[in-house]
Every structure is written in structure tokens, then in C-alpha cells.
Design an enzyme around this catalytic site. Structure first.
Site, PDB file in Angstrom:
ATOM      1  N   GLY A  10      39.137  28.001  38.719  1.00 53.46           N
ATOM      2  CA  GLY A  10      39.204  28.498  37.340  1.00 53.46           C
ATOM      3  C   GLY A  10      40.306  27.818  36.542  1.00 53.46           C
ATOM      4  N   GLN A  11      40.539  28.332  35.341  1.00 54.86           N
ATOM      5  CA  GLN A  11      41.508  27.706  34.438  1.00 54.86           C
ATOM      6  C   GLN A  11      42.920  27.700  35.027  1.00 54.86           C
ATOM      7  OE1 GLN A  11      40.825  28.113  30.000  1.00 54.86           O
ATOM      8  NE2 GLN A  11      40.124  30.116  30.676  1.00 54.86           N
ATOM      9  N   ASP A  37      35.828  33.999  51.076  1.00 57.58           N
ATOM     10  CA  ASP A  37      35.186  35.119  50.375  1.00 57.58           C
ATOM     11  C   ASP A  37      36.167  36.292  50.342  1.00 57.58           C
ATOM     12  OD1 ASP A  37      33.638  37.107  49.325  1.00 57.58           O
ATOM     13  OD2 ASP A  37      32.310  37.301  51.068  1.00 57.58           O
ATOM     14  N   ILE A  38      36.846  36.454  49.208  1.00 54.02           N
ATOM     15  CA  ILE A  38      37.880  37.499  49.121  1.00 54.02           C
ATOM     16  C   ILE A  38      37.290  38.908  48.961  1.00 54.02           C
ATOM     17  CG2 ILE A  38      39.666  35.935  48.254  1.00 54.02           C
ATOM     18  CD1 ILE A  38      39.211  37.239  45.448  1.00 54.02           C
ATOM     19  N   THR A 103      45.057  41.593  33.089  1.00 51.94           N
ATOM     20  CA  THR A 103      44.615  41.333  31.720  1.00 51.94           C
ATOM     21  C   THR A 103      45.084  42.377  30.709  1.00 51.94           C
ATOM     22  OG1 THR A 103      42.596  41.151  30.342  1.00 51.94           O
ATOM     23  CG2 THR A 103      42.463  42.550  32.267  1.00 51.94           C
ATOM     24  N   ASP A 104      45.106  41.972  29.445  1.00 51.66           N
ATOM     25  CA  ASP A 104      45.405  42.893  28.341  1.00 51.66           C
ATOM     26  C   ASP A 104      44.280  43.905  28.118  1.00 51.66           C
ATOM     27  OD1 ASP A 104      43.765  40.701  27.536  1.00 51.66           O
ATOM     28  OD2 ASP A 104      44.227  41.057  25.430  1.00 51.66           O
ATOM     29  N   TYR A 127      34.835  45.516  32.231  1.00 54.47           N
ATOM     30  CA  TYR A 127      35.786  44.488  32.670  1.00 54.47           C
ATOM     31  C   TYR A 127      37.200  45.065  32.752  1.00 54.47           C
ATOM     32  CZ  TYR A 127      38.910  40.445  32.315  1.00 54.47           C
ATOM     33  OH  TYR A 127      39.933  39.545  32.512  1.00 54.47           O
ATOM     34  N   LYS A 131      39.450  45.680  36.160  1.00 51.03           N
ATOM     35  CA  LYS A 131      40.733  44.987  36.295  1.00 51.03           C
ATOM     36  C   LYS A 131      41.879  45.989  36.493  1.00 51.03           C
ATOM     37  CE  LYS A 131      41.708  41.155  36.061  1.00 51.03           C
ATOM     38  NZ  LYS A 131      41.927  40.200  37.181  1.00 51.03           N
ATOM     39  N   TRP A 152      44.031  36.169  26.344  1.00 53.23           N
ATOM     40  CA  TRP A 152      43.454  35.069  25.557  1.00 53.23           C
ATOM     41  C   TRP A 152      43.737  33.706  26.206  1.00 53.23           C
ATOM     42  CZ3 TRP A 152      43.952  35.956  19.555  1.00 53.23           C
ATOM     43  CH2 TRP A 152      43.611  37.283  19.239  1.00 53.23           C
TER      44      TRP A 152
END
Length: 289
Positions: A10-11, A37-38, A103-104, A127, A131, A152
Site C-alpha cells: 500500500g501507500q 495472511d494476517i 484513521t480519523d 469502515y 477501524k 487523508w
């Protein structure tokens, strides 16, 4: 010293990969679903026993398709909630320090001042709920973990808002972007930097590891509209950006209308300076050219 990174395609994982040459005495092991595989506690245990010992684990893996998650609660829960819990338990068993990314979206988004780590969480999307459950699972199974909430996220790797704006801005004369969702962009390079800083400082002195929840984004505040305007300006894209309200751009999952995060805790505990989001975007531009 050995660091296991999960979700490394990912990023954020890709940004961490790009920095390994700076840390020659550290051994990084990058995994994604193909290698590990987590969502299987057994697979995690087996992998750690076979490839370890590890000193740190950075969990970058997440189900991030925010709208799709509304129809895929079980899939999102498996990756965002249960998997972090399994990782936390394994880290406790093997004395590994865990940094987990959140995440926010754990906030409802009705604040008018930046959210602190102690503010009440009340996610309004699947989501966000999954999270938040992941955060709870991590800290319940291993209270010595660090949870890093961010917002973001964009980078030179993967799919993100900056790339989308560049693409459609170059193809159209006019685009519409919401101006009533307020937050702060985060350059994944800077998020990778704080993760590496936490590890570096802990390696210097073990007491520098201070577990708990932290907020990290770039500095400043903007709407998605402001962000889009700055992208067009920096890349000299001749496209008119029109501000619209969220109800004019309906999405399946509700977004927080305000998710600016207070970063005083991480700045104090790790003595860091954080770039303004406009400076971070300029850095991103320089890295991509």
C-alpha cells in the site's frame, strides 16, 4: 535489529520500502497477503517463528474501500478489526513492539476544535467502526502497542486524491469538489518518517517507547475543495474547481464533516516538527518529478 512490515504494497508500506537504504543496520521484512495472511492467528504465529525474531512490527494493512465496506462488513472487520488483534497478541507473545495505523474516521466529525486522543470516538461508517474495533483489539491484546491515527493519506504510490485530481483536472475544464468536509491531508512520506523516528528513538533509549494512541497528519486545515485548488495550482492545471456540498455528491458511507486532529501529544513525546500540508504537497511534487 529486525522490523516486520505488513500490508507493505500500500501507500505507507511502499514509502517505508523507499527509505530502507537510510537504515543500513536495520533489517526490514516486507509482507503483503501473498507472504502473510494476517487474518489467520495461526499463520502469524508460524511466520514469526520461521522468519523472526522481530523487534518491531508495523501494521500498514487495512481494508480501505470506504463505500464498499458498507456492503462488506465481514470482510472489513476481518482485516481492520480481527487481524490487528491477532497481530497484537502475537507481538505480546514474542516481545515485539507494535505500531498499528488507524484513521480519523473513528470520529463522528461534529467537533469544531481539533480532536485529541482522549476525545470520544463515535464512527458513523462501517469502515470507521471496524477501524475503531481494530484499535480496541490492539490495545486489549497488547497494551504496550502504539496506535497511530492519520487522515487523508496520499503518496507517489497507489491510488489517492492527488492523483485523481491531476488526472481528471487534465481531462476536463471543470470539476466539482466538496467544500464542507474539513480535515488535513497527510503525505505518506511524512507518516513513514514519524514511524522510523519512533523506532530510532526507541533504539537509542528503550524508555522512549511510549505506548498508546497518537494523532499524526500534516499541519494546517483545509477542505477537499481547498486541497484540489492547491493541486491545480502546483501542477499548473487549467481546470476550474467548483465548490459543492456533500449532499450534492452522495456517497454510500458518511464522511466526518470535521476530522482535524490535535498532534500535540506526538510532537511532545517524540520532539518532532511536522510540515504544513502545503509544504508536504510540494515535497510530494518534487519526489514525483
Amino acid at each position: 535489529m529486525k522490523i516486520l512490515v505488513t500490508g507493505s504494497n500500500g501507500q505507507l508500506g511502499s514509502e517505508l520500502k523507499s527509505r530502507v537504504k537510510e537504515f543500513k543496520s536495520w533489517k526490514f521484512v516486507f509482507t503483503d497477503v501473498e507472504e502473510l495472511d494476517i487474518t489467520s492467528a495461526e499463520a502469524i504465529e508460524t511466520y514469526i517463528k520461521k522468519k523472526g525474531p522481530f523487534n518491531y512490527l508495523v501494521n500498514c494493512a487495512a481494508y480501505t474501500a470506504v463505500d464498499k465496506a458498507e456492503d462488506e462488513f465481514e470482510k472489513a472487520s476481518l482485516l481492520n478489526a480481527y487481524a490487528p488483534g491477532y497481530l497484537a497478541k502475537a507481538c505480546k507473545n514474542h516481545d515485539i513492539k507494535l505500531i498499528h495505523i488507524s484513521t480519523d474516521y473513528v470520529f463522528e466529525g461534529k467537533n469544531h476544535t481539533p480532536y485529541t486522543e482522549n476525545d470520544e470516538t463515535s464512527p458513523n461508517s462501517v469502515y470507521g467502526k471496524t477501524k475503531l474495533n481494530g484499535e480496541l483489539q490492539v490495545l486489549m491484546n497488547n497494551s504496550e502497542s502504539i496506535v497511530l491515527r492519520t487522515s487523508w493519506l496520499y503518496s507517489r504510490f497507489g491510488h489517492n486524491f492527488v492523483k485523481v485530481m491531476q488526472k481528471i483536472g487534465s481531462e476536463r475544464n471543470k470539476i466539482s469538489v466538496v467544500f464542507d468536509q474539513i480535515g488535513t491531508p497527510t503525505h505518506a512520506y511524512d507518516l513513514a518518517d514519524i514511524i522510523l523516528t519512533i523506532i530510532s528513538q526507541t533504539e537509542e533509549k528503550k524508555s522512549n517507547w511510549k505506548s498508546g494512541i497518537y494523532h499524526f497528519s500534516n499541519e494546517g486545515v483545509c477542505s477537499w475543495y481547498d486541497f484540489a485548488i492547491e493541486i491545480m495550482k502546483l501542477w499548473n492545471i487549467d481546470c476550474d474547481v467548483e465548490p459543492i456540498t456533500s449532499d450534492m455528491y452522495p456517497q454510500k458511507a458518511p464522511r466526518p464533516f470535521y476530522s482535524v486532529m490535535n498532534k500535540a501529544k506526538i510532537k511532545q513525546n517524540y520532539s518532532i516538527k511536522i510540515s504544513h500540508w502545503k509544504d508536504a504537497l510540494l515535497k510530494y511534487k518534487n519526489l514525483t518529478e
